[in-house]
Scaffold this active site. Structure first.
Site, PDB file in Angstrom:
ATOM      1  N   HIS A 264       0.865  -1.185   0.000  1.00 60.31           N
ATOM      2  CA  HIS A 264       0.000   0.000   0.000  1.00 60.31           C
ATOM      3  C   HIS A 264       0.900   1.233   0.000  1.00 60.31           C
ATOM      4  O   HIS A 264       1.851   1.301   0.777  1.00 60.31           O
ATOM      5  CB  HIS A 264      -0.890  -0.019   1.247  1.00 60.31           C
ATOM      6  CG  HIS A 264      -2.000   0.988   1.213  1.00 60.31           C
ATOM      7  ND1 HIS A 264      -1.763   2.341   1.262  1.00 60.31           N
ATOM      8  CD2 HIS A 264      -3.339   0.849   1.108  1.00 60.31           C
ATOM      9  CE1 HIS A 264      -2.916   2.984   1.203  1.00 60.31           C
ATOM     10  NE2 HIS A 264      -3.897   2.094   1.105  1.00 60.31           N
ATOM     11  N   GLU A 277      -6.626   5.253   1.648  1.00 57.97           N
ATOM     12  CA  GLU A 277      -6.709   5.767   0.284  1.00 57.97           C
ATOM     13  C   GLU A 277      -7.859   6.764   0.145  1.00 57.97           C
ATOM     14  O   GLU A 277      -7.867   7.609  -0.750  1.00 57.97           O
ATOM     15  CB  GLU A 277      -6.917   4.582  -0.665  1.00 57.97           C
ATOM     16  CG  GLU A 277      -6.934   4.967  -2.111  1.00 57.97           C
ATOM     17  CD  GLU A 277      -6.795   3.768  -3.022  1.00 57.97           C
ATOM     18  OE1 GLU A 277      -6.260   2.732  -2.587  1.00 57.97           O
ATOM     19  OE2 GLU A 277      -7.206   3.868  -4.171  1.00 57.97           O
ATOM     20  N   ARG A 301      -2.876   1.277  -6.707  1.00 63.22           N
ATOM     21  CA  ARG A 301      -1.925   1.286  -5.596  1.00 63.22           C
ATOM     22  C   ARG A 301      -0.504   0.894  -5.991  1.00 63.22           C
ATOM     23  O   ARG A 301       0.459   1.492  -5.498  1.00 63.22           O
ATOM     24  CB  ARG A 301      -2.412   0.321  -4.506  1.00 63.22           C
ATOM     25  CG  ARG A 301      -3.588   0.865  -3.780  1.00 63.22           C
ATOM     26  CD  ARG A 301      -4.105  -0.126  -2.781  1.00 63.22           C
ATOM     27  NE  ARG A 301      -5.162   0.507  -2.004  1.00 63.22           N
ATOM     28  CZ  ARG A 301      -5.907  -0.138  -1.126  1.00 63.22           C
ATOM     29  NH1 ARG A 301      -5.726  -1.425  -0.914  1.00 63.22           N
ATOM     30  NH2 ARG A 301      -6.834   0.499  -0.455  1.00 63.22           N
TER      31      ARG A 301
END
Ligand code: ADP
Length: 471
Positions: A264, A277, A301
């Site tokens: 991430h 996010e 991502r």
């Protein structure tokens, strides 16, 4: 009768406990396991949920962003009329580099809407949120109305509902150590308690649902599969070790995409705390340690994570403003935890971030102009839902960390586990992060929650139906 009594007495004398019996054993108490258990219980089945950790909820508890679903009534109320399951499925495949199993992406996209409705019916607080996450072509995220984390809210609701159903028995500190397989059919589970007694016992079941989550906290396994991730921090709970894959192997399961592991992009260095996010979806953007933007922050991502790693020190700053802080619980939490630096004007903010003020001002001006003109000339970001320029502004330092393991047990559209003969293994179902094939080479934000609830329900329903077929 006498014989039976004798047998019981002998077994007791030898310390052999009789196996318990139930309809369905669900292994794992995250979102997938809880959804499977509730669905099976709603279909009239007796369910035991095994959870190896002292607390329930696994990684699902930590899920921050939202739940994607296409074609919901809440989307329509917000004027989002151009979304569809086909579009959601296509986004999933593009984001996953077309490694995904297209049948599974479509099943997920077609059923996520009902899964969201089901959660609402259980009492979940879910609103549709405007703004799209990385790799999405429509605003399809749903989450708590105050912007707080979706995972904790859903686990609270699922747990509360499960506790109220007398035919669901939830057992923390009870670890499934083996699947019992007879003539190719899964017929039960061996269990060990994770307490000082370390008691071992057996449960006979008509079906077993594997919902053990991923292996994002298993550094050894990650390094073996992907040496370039050696030394990466993880956002995962300590129990995300992947033993579920070994259980599946015992029953002859096959696996898919195990090397597909997601880092991430926005995790606080060394602390491993995820910055959702949804911050970017709400307007936040990234600058490097020179104060310069460097990417369209709404790309998937893996692309954003790679771009961050190429910046000085492999780190970057995520910028958020007071307008968002005033209304978003998640951001308020980050500020409260001391994860952010802030400034009442650009000079103060640049000083706190230790970046050149001229560059930071230029980045803020550039993004403001992109918002006003609806065109991000520099990086092609497709959507700016807010100017993100109201002081005090906040910045959090981020770097990529291991977040999601896309690969796992191979399943079909019915959440049946596929064996080495390419046929379903009787009695074995799987859902959630333990499975592979749904997210391909990269998972899009908001699709994990959609996946665990949707396929959890599918697994629970089919496991329940299979009990009746066996009669
Ligand atoms: P998902 O998002 O797929 O539901 P989670 O990580 O939220 O996955 O939940 C999986 C749960 O399964 C975790 O709480 C984990 O501790 C539990 N678990 C993993 N392996 C076992 C096992 N062998 N026995 C019991 N529970 C397990």
């Amino acid at each position: 009768m006498k014989k039976l009594l004798l047998a019981v007495l002998c077994a007791a004398a030898l310390g052999i406990a009789d196996a318990e019996e139930t309809d369905i054993v669900v292994i794992g108490s995250g979102g997938a396991g809880m959804s499977a258990a509730l669905t099976a219980a709603q279909a009239g089945k007796k369910v035991i949920i095994l959870e190896k950790m002292p607390v329930i909820g696994g990684n699902s508890n930590r899920s921050e962003g939202g739940m994607n679903a296409a074609g919901t009534l809440q989307q329509l109320a917000h004027g989002v009329t151009d979304d569809s399951p086909e579009r959601m499925s296509a986004d999933m495949q593009k984001g996953g580099h077309y490694l995904n199993n297209p049948e599974l992406t479509l099943v997920l996209a077609q059923n996520a809407k009902d899964a969201e409705q089901w959660l609402l019916s259980l009492g979940a607080n879910l609103c549709h949120r405007m703004g799209r996450g990385g790799g999405q072509t429509a605003a399809r995220e749903h989450g708590p109305c105050d912007g707080s984390a979706v995972g904790a809210e859903l686990m609270k609701v699922l747990y509360k509902n499960a506790k109220e159903i007398p035919t669901i028995d939830i057992r923390p500190k009870n670890q499934a150590t083996d699947l019992i397989v007879e003539d190719g059919k899964v017929v039960g589970v061996k269990v060990k308690t994770n307490d000082k007694d370390q008691k071992e016992y057996t449960i006979d079941a008509k079906a077993v649902v594997l919902a053990t989550g991923g292996f994002g906290a298993n550094a050894k396994m990650i390094e073996e599969l992907r040496p370039e991730y050696k030394g990466f921090a993880t956002t995962n709970h300590a129990g995300a070790l992947g033993e579920g894959l070994d259980l599946a192997k015992q029953a002859g399961a096959t696996f898919v995409d195990l090397r597909e592991i997601q880092a991430h992009p926005t995790v606080v260095p060394k602390k491993g705390i995820l910055i959702s996010e949804s911050m970017r979806a709400r307007g936040a953007y990234l600058v490097n340690k020179d104060g310069n933007r460097f990417i369209n922050e709404l790309l998937p991502r893996d692309i954003v994570a790679n771009a961050v790693l190429k910046q000085p020190d492999g780190e970057a700053w995520l910028l958020m403003d007071d307008a968002l802080a005033k209304k978003n619980k998640l951001l308020q939490g980050y500020i409260h935890q001391g994860l952010t630096v802030s400034g009442d004007n650009v000079e103060q903010l640049a000083k706190a971030m230790n970046v050149p003020v001229k560059n930071l001002q230029a980045s803020i001006d550039q993004y403001t102009k992109a918002y006003e003109t609806k065109k991000d000339e520099a990086f092609g970001r497709p959507e700016m839902v807010a100017p993100n320029n109201v002081f005090p502004m906040y910045a959090v330092l981020i770097t990529p960390a291991i977040h999601h393991t896309m690969g796992g047990v191979r399943i079909n559209r019915n959440a049946e586990v596929i064996g080495t003969t390419a046929k379903p293994i009787p009695g074995l179902y799987a859902a959630g992060e333990v499975t592979g094939g749904i997210h391909g080479g990269n998972r899009i934000g908001g699709n994990a929650v959609a996946d665990i609830i949707t396929f959890g329900r599918i697994a629970g329903k089919n496991a329940a139906d299979s009990c009746d077929k066996d009669k």
